[in-house]
Write a protein that holds these residues in place. Sequence first.
Motif, PDB file in Angstrom:
ATOM      1  N   ASN A  59       0.827  -1.197   0.000  1.00  0.00           N
ATOM      2  CA  ASN A  59       0.000   0.000   0.000  1.00  0.00           C
ATOM      3  C   ASN A  59       0.866   1.254   0.000  1.00  0.00           C
ATOM      4  O   ASN A  59       0.593   2.220  -0.719  1.00  0.00           O
ATOM      5  N   LEU A  60       1.913   1.246   0.810  1.00  0.00           N
ATOM      6  CA  LEU A  60       2.790   2.418   0.873  1.00  0.00           C
ATOM      7  C   LEU A  60       3.581   2.612  -0.423  1.00  0.00           C
ATOM      8  O   LEU A  60       3.862   3.740  -0.818  1.00  0.00           O
ATOM      9  N   ARG A  61       3.936   1.525  -1.094  1.00  0.00           N
ATOM     10  CA  ARG A  61       4.698   1.639  -2.337  1.00  0.00           C
ATOM     11  C   ARG A  61       3.827   2.103  -3.504  1.00  0.00           C
ATOM     12  O   ARG A  61       4.293   2.831  -4.381  1.00  0.00           O
ATOM     13  N   ASN A  62       2.595   1.671  -3.531  1.00  0.00           N
ATOM     14  CA  ASN A  62       1.750   1.913  -4.702  1.00  0.00           C
ATOM     15  C   ASN A  62       0.942   3.204  -4.634  1.00  0.00           C
ATOM     16  O   ASN A  62       0.602   3.761  -5.666  1.00  0.00           O
ATOM     17  N   GLU A  63       0.614   3.670  -3.467  1.00  0.00           N
ATOM     18  CA  GLU A  63      -0.254   4.840  -3.357  1.00  0.00           C
ATOM     19  C   GLU A  63       0.459   5.972  -2.622  1.00  0.00           C
ATOM     20  O   GLU A  63       0.906   5.807  -1.499  1.00  0.00           O
ATOM     21  N   GLN A  64       0.522   7.121  -3.279  1.00  0.00           N
ATOM     22  CA  GLN A  64       1.148   8.282  -2.659  1.00  0.00           C
ATOM     23  C   GLN A  64       0.294   8.787  -1.503  1.00  0.00           C
ATOM     24  O   GLN A  64       0.816   9.315  -0.530  1.00  0.00           O
ATOM     25  N   GLY A  65      -1.013   8.607  -1.589  1.00  0.00           N
ATOM     26  CA  GLY A  65      -1.905   9.058  -0.522  1.00  0.00           C
ATOM     27  C   GLY A  65      -1.633   8.350   0.791  1.00  0.00           C
ATOM     28  O   GLY A  65      -1.804   8.932   1.867  1.00  0.00           O
TER      29      GLY A  65
END
Length: 90
Positions: A59-65
């Motif tokens: 999640n942290l790698r794929n989404e900047q949000g």
Amino acid sequence: MKTLWAILVVLILLLQVRLWVGEGSFAQVWSLEKAIAEQRAENAGLAGRNDRLYAEVRNLRNEQGAVEERARMNLGLIREDETFFLVVEN
């Protein structure tokens, strides 16, 4: 004939002693099976924890949000064009 029976009885007793007390005995096998079951339960818990951590990393790698949300919640960061208001309760 009695000596033959005596030798057979002694041999059977020696085999039984090894079966119940010696290395590879029932008691040792039961304790190892118990230890294996405990280790498998612990491994299952750790595998669940690892799955949650892998999901969080993806999640942290794929989404900047997600990174921005972490920075806001844990570090108290704000953007340049935002105004920060601190509400103090009495």
